[in-house]
Scaffold this motif. Structure first.
Motif, mmCIF file in Angstrom:
data_model
loop_
_atom_site.group_PDB
_atom_site.id
_atom_site.type_symbol
_atom_site.label_atom_id
_atom_site.label_comp_id
_atom_site.label_asym_id
_atom_site.label_seq_id
_atom_site.Cartn_x
_atom_site.Cartn_y
_atom_site.Cartn_z
ATOM 1 N N ILE A 1 6.132 -15.557 -0.300
ATOM 2 C CA ILE A 1 6.127 -14.209 -0.887
ATOM 3 C C ILE A 1 4.889 -13.441 -0.452
ATOM 4 C CG2 ILE A 1 5.943 -12.963 -3.087
ATOM 5 C CD1 ILE A 1 7.756 -15.162 -4.281
ATOM 6 N N LEU A 2 3.731 -14.098 -0.407
ATOM 7 C CA LEU A 2 2.507 -13.422 0.026
ATOM 8 C C LEU A 2 2.597 -12.987 1.485
ATOM 9 C CD1 LEU A 2 -0.255 -15.569 -1.708
ATOM 10 C CD2 LEU A 2 0.468 -13.249 -2.283
ATOM 11 N N PHE A 3 3.157 -13.826 2.342
ATOM 12 C CA PHE A 3 3.335 -13.441 3.741
ATOM 13 C C PHE A 3 4.295 -12.263 3.875
ATOM 14 C CE2 PHE A 3 1.470 -17.509 5.146
ATOM 15 C CZ PHE A 3 0.669 -17.018 6.160
ATOM 16 N N PHE A 4 5.338 -12.244 3.056
ATOM 17 C CA PHE A 4 6.278 -11.124 3.091
ATOM 18 C C PHE A 4 5.579 -9.823 2.710
ATOM 19 C CE2 PHE A 4 9.189 -8.352 0.724
ATOM 20 C CZ PHE A 4 10.074 -8.047 1.740
ATOM 21 N N PHE A 5 4.806 -9.842 1.638
ATOM 22 C CA PHE A 5 4.094 -8.627 1.220
ATOM 23 C C PHE A 5 3.035 -8.221 2.244
ATOM 24 C CE2 PHE A 5 5.466 -9.648 -3.240
ATOM 25 C CZ PHE A 5 6.284 -8.534 -3.359
ATOM 26 N N ALA A 6 2.352 -9.186 2.830
ATOM 27 C CA ALA A 6 1.317 -8.866 3.814
ATOM 28 C C ALA A 6 1.928 -8.208 5.050
ATOM 29 C CB ALA A 6 0.559 -10.129 4.210
ATOM 30 N N THR A 7 3.070 -8.702 5.505
ATOM 31 C CA THR A 7 3.693 -8.098 6.681
ATOM 32 C C THR A 7 4.259 -6.725 6.370
ATOM 33 O OG1 THR A 7 5.762 -9.254 6.214
ATOM 34 C CG2 THR A 7 4.255 -10.278 7.790
ATOM 35 N N SER A 8 4.758 -6.519 5.156
ATOM 36 C CA SER A 8 5.312 -5.207 4.831
ATOM 37 C C SER A 8 4.211 -4.184 4.573
ATOM 38 C CB SER A 8 6.245 -5.297 3.621
ATOM 39 O OG SER A 8 5.510 -5.714 2.487
ATOM 40 N N LEU A 9 3.046 -4.601 4.084
ATOM 41 C CA LEU A 9 1.959 -3.655 3.820
ATOM 42 C C LEU A 9 1.236 -3.247 5.090
ATOM 43 C CD1 LEU A 9 0.314 -5.119 0.600
ATOM 44 C CD2 LEU A 9 1.650 -3.037 0.804
ATOM 45 N N PHE A 10 0.988 -4.184 5.990
ATOM 46 C CA PHE A 10 0.201 -3.909 7.181
ATOM 47 C C PHE A 10 1.039 -3.509 8.387
ATOM 48 C CE2 PHE A 10 -2.499 -6.971 4.810
ATOM 49 C CZ PHE A 10 -3.476 -6.052 4.464
ATOM 50 N N HIS A 11 2.343 -3.353 8.183
ATOM 51 C CA HIS A 11 3.217 -2.958 9.287
ATOM 52 C C HIS A 11 3.181 -1.445 9.414
ATOM 53 C CE1 HIS A 11 6.470 -3.162 12.137
ATOM 54 N NE2 HIS A 11 7.155 -2.301 11.438
ATOM 55 N N ASP A 12 2.601 -0.937 10.520
ATOM 56 C CA ASP A 12 2.506 0.495 10.752
ATOM 57 C C ASP A 12 3.720 0.952 11.549
ATOM 58 O OD1 ASP A 12 0.073 0.512 9.484
ATOM 59 O OD2 ASP A 12 -1.059 0.260 11.350
#
Length: 75
Positions: free
Chosen positions: A25-36
């Motif tokens: 879940i943390l990896f999912f949120f990290a990729t969705s937040l930092f994806h420009d």
């Protein structure tokens, strides 16, 4: 071999499973937040009527001389 349900090791298995799910879940949120997402501007092309283009092409073809000269004899 010992039964994990009787010896109390089930708590370790549950913690392992929960930690793997939390990391996913943390990896999912990290990729969705930092994806420009790059903004792409729409290109606008000049629009000419098809008739005008055809007339220009036919004029060019009629006025031009042949580019290649054929041989008199075939070998």
């Amino acid at each position: 071999m010992q039964n994990p349900f009787e010896t109390g090791h089930i708590k370790n298995y549950v913690l392992l499973y929960v930690s793997v799910v939390v990391i996913m879940i943390l990896f999912f949120f990290a990729t969705s937040l930092f994806h420009d997402v790059a903004v792409v501007e729409q290109r606008v092309f000049e629009q000419e009527s098809k008739k005008e283009k055809k007339q220009e092409r036919s004029d060019e073809q009629n006025s031009s001389k042949p580019q290649f000269k054929l041989l008199e004899k075939g070998y």
